[in-house]
Design a protein around this motif. Structure first.
Motif, short mmCIF file in Angstrom:
data_model
loop_
_atom_site.label_atom_id
_atom_site.label_comp_id
_atom_site.label_asym_id
_atom_site.label_seq_id
_atom_site.Cartn_x
_atom_site.Cartn_y
_atom_site.Cartn_z
N ALA A 296 0.82 -1.21 0.00
CA ALA A 296 0.00 0.00 0.00
C ALA A 296 0.85 1.26 0.00
N SER A 297 2.02 1.20 0.63
CA SER A 297 2.87 2.38 0.73
C SER A 297 3.97 2.41 -0.32
N GLY A 298 3.98 1.40 -1.21
CA GLY A 298 4.96 1.38 -2.30
C GLY A 298 6.35 1.00 -1.88
N ARG A 299 6.47 0.36 -0.73
CA ARG A 299 7.80 -0.05 -0.25
C ARG A 299 8.21 -1.38 -0.88
N PRO A 300 9.52 -1.64 -1.03
CA PRO A 300 9.99 -2.88 -1.67
C PRO A 300 9.72 -4.11 -0.81
N ILE A 301 9.52 -5.22 -1.46
CA ILE A 301 9.25 -6.49 -0.80
C ILE A 301 10.16 -7.55 -1.39
N PHE A 302 10.75 -8.38 -0.56
CA PHE A 302 11.59 -9.49 -1.01
C PHE A 302 10.78 -10.78 -0.99
N ALA A 303 10.63 -11.43 -2.14
CA ALA A 303 9.93 -12.71 -2.25
C ALA A 303 10.82 -13.66 -3.04
N LYS A 304 11.38 -14.65 -2.37
CA LYS A 304 12.36 -15.51 -3.00
C LYS A 304 11.75 -16.64 -3.82
N GLU A 305 10.44 -16.90 -3.63
CA GLU A 305 9.80 -18.00 -4.34
C GLU A 305 8.88 -17.45 -5.44
N GLU A 306 8.41 -18.35 -6.29
CA GLU A 306 7.46 -18.00 -7.34
C GLU A 306 6.39 -19.08 -7.45
N SER A 307 5.19 -18.70 -7.87
CA SER A 307 4.10 -19.64 -8.10
C SER A 307 3.51 -19.36 -9.47
N ASP A 308 3.46 -20.38 -10.31
CA ASP A 308 2.89 -20.24 -11.65
C ASP A 308 1.37 -20.28 -11.55
N ASN A 309 0.72 -19.18 -11.92
CA ASN A 309 -0.75 -19.13 -11.81
C ASN A 309 -1.42 -19.27 -13.17
N GLY A 310 -0.67 -19.75 -14.16
CA GLY A 310 -1.24 -19.96 -15.48
C GLY A 310 -1.08 -18.77 -16.40
N LYS A 311 -0.73 -17.62 -15.84
CA LYS A 311 -0.49 -16.43 -16.65
C LYS A 311 0.88 -15.86 -16.38
N VAL A 312 1.24 -15.76 -15.11
CA VAL A 312 2.55 -15.23 -14.72
C VAL A 312 3.10 -16.07 -13.56
N LYS A 313 4.36 -15.89 -13.30
CA LYS A 313 4.96 -16.47 -12.10
C LYS A 313 4.88 -15.42 -11.01
N VAL A 314 4.02 -15.67 -10.05
CA VAL A 314 3.72 -14.67 -9.02
C VAL A 314 4.79 -14.73 -7.93
N PRO A 315 5.42 -13.60 -7.60
CA PRO A 315 6.33 -13.59 -6.45
C PRO A 315 5.62 -14.11 -5.21
N SER A 316 6.26 -15.04 -4.48
CA SER A 316 5.56 -15.76 -3.42
C SER A 316 6.38 -15.86 -2.15
N VAL A 317 5.68 -15.89 -1.04
CA VAL A 317 6.27 -16.11 0.28
C VAL A 317 5.66 -17.39 0.84
N PHE A 318 6.50 -18.41 1.09
CA PHE A 318 6.04 -19.68 1.65
C PHE A 318 6.45 -19.77 3.12
N LEU A 319 5.54 -20.23 3.95
CA LEU A 319 5.78 -20.35 5.38
C LEU A 319 5.84 -21.83 5.78
N PRO A 320 6.51 -22.16 6.89
CA PRO A 320 6.70 -23.57 7.28
C PRO A 320 5.43 -24.22 7.83
N ILE A 321 5.38 -25.56 7.75
CA ILE A 321 4.24 -26.34 8.24
C ILE A 321 4.76 -27.51 9.08
N TYR A 322 3.85 -28.12 9.88
CA TYR A 322 4.25 -29.19 10.80
C TYR A 322 3.17 -30.27 10.87
N SER A 323 3.61 -31.51 10.86
CA SER A 323 2.70 -32.64 11.08
C SER A 323 2.49 -32.81 12.58
N VAL A 324 1.22 -32.87 13.00
CA VAL A 324 0.89 -32.91 14.43
C VAL A 324 0.05 -34.13 14.76
#
Length: 347
Positions: A296-324
């Motif tokens: 919203a404020s136009g500040r830079p964002i670092f996104a090391k991953e990408e996700s192909d959404n069928g049109k573009v590779k979207v800059p992506s942030v992936f978070l960790p998960i755990y089996s419980v």
């Protein structure tokens, strides 16, 4: 060249080179002129416990960062969600966060937002077929792999494991990714004859009652000799377990889940559900709010991953998960403060 197009091209170049994403900025929005940032949050639904928590955490973090949040919930209706987005755009938001009911249907929402210079963050579920600015989620293929691996690790020494598979909503791209991860683990075992899928179906809108119907149909077709149910989230696991209770099978069948819902955690303690996948939703909601404020404020964002959404590779942030499971429930879900000891164990 159109300045917005030039900015997008620069964003793509920087994203490839360094993982840096530049946001689209409106410049002089109505919201900014009033003295503060405004984030629009368009939600699929608030009918599930999980999404109420996401909303509350997101709003609280955004306010802490000095932004107001306008929230709309579409009650799992694509047409209504598009109207919600139109309303948020009209109200002068500086950035738009969308939790899509239907990822493909929300491509139009991205187009509408970009026409007004508003950046869009796709939250947890990927918006497909659109030039989405940013995506934050967990590794959803890995979620499916954890669920399936849990079952694969419990194959009988002799013979085969008889399995019911309950997928999520067909309209949810995450459900497709969960299935992809499950298939990665299960397909070799199915092909070798170690696992027999006796029934499989998609649970419309992730509704527990639809999962119950699937389980009832499976037992009617295949009999009570079921070893495991691969339910894609805790809500559908709850529906499946209700069917098992009616058949006197609860606690005798492996049942997977996801989200660490309170009811799911309580069922794990009670022994009717076997596992869940814990996704630290507080981390997701808070980080999404931080990213939305930066967009919203136009500040830079670092996104090391990408996700192909069928049109573009979207800059992506992936978070960790755990089996419980029951064995590590206290050390994960409770220790993180996601669920309280008293709520889970009744102590």
């Amino acid at each position: 060249m159109n300045p917005r197009i030039a900015l997008v091209l620069l964003s793509c170049v920087l994203s490839i080179a360094t993982g840096l994403v530049l946001s689209r900025g409106k410049g002089g929005s109505t919201a900014k002129k009033s003295g503060g940032l405004v984030i629009g949050l368009s939600m699929d639904t608030l009918k599930e416990e999980r999404w109420i928590g996401d909303r509350d955490l997101f709003v609280a973090k955004a306010r802490e960062l000095g932004a107001e949040v306008l929230v709309e919930s579409a009650n799992s209706d694509d047409t209504r969600q598009l109207r919600d987005v139109e309303s948020l755009i009209t109200r002068g938001v500086d950035a738009l966060v969308i939790i899509p009911h239907n990822g493909a249907a929300m491509a139009r929402a991205v187009e509408m937002a970009h026409a007004e210079g508003i950046p869009v963050l796709s939250y947890d579920r990927l918006i497909t077929g659109a030039d989405t600015d940013l995506y934050i989620t967990f590794d959803n293929v890995k979620v499916g792999e954890l669920q399936a691996q849990f079952i694969a690790d419990r194959l009988p020494p002799q013979g085969k494991l008889r399995l019911i598979r309950i997928y999520g909503a067909k309209t949810d791209n995450n459900a497709v990714l969960f299935k992809q991860g499950q298939d990665n683990i299960l397909n070799p075992l199915i092909q070798s004859g170690r696992i027999e899928v006796v029934f499989e179906d998609w649970a419309e809108d992730w509704k527990p009652e639809n999962a119950k119907k699937i389980t009832n149909a499976a037992i009617t077709k295949a009999g009570q000799g079921i070893d495991a149910i691969l339910a894609s989230n805790d809500g559908t696991a709850g529906g499946a377990i209700q069917a098992l209770i009616e058949e006197g099978l609860a606690g005798k069948v492996i049942v997977t889940g996801q989200d660490a819902d309170l009811a799911g955690c309580q069922r794990i303690v009670a022994g009717t559900q076997t596992m869940t996948v814990y996704k630290p939703l507080s981390v997701l909601a808070k980080q999404a709010a931080d990213l939305a404020v930066k967009l919203a404020s136009g500040r830079p964002i670092f996104a090391k991953e990408e996700s192909d959404n069928g049109k573009v590779k979207v800059p992506s942030v992936f978070l960790p998960i755990y089996s419980v499971t029951e064995e590590n429930l206290r050390e994960t879900v409770v220790k993180d403060g996601f669920r309280s000891e008293k709520d889970v164990y009744g102590e």
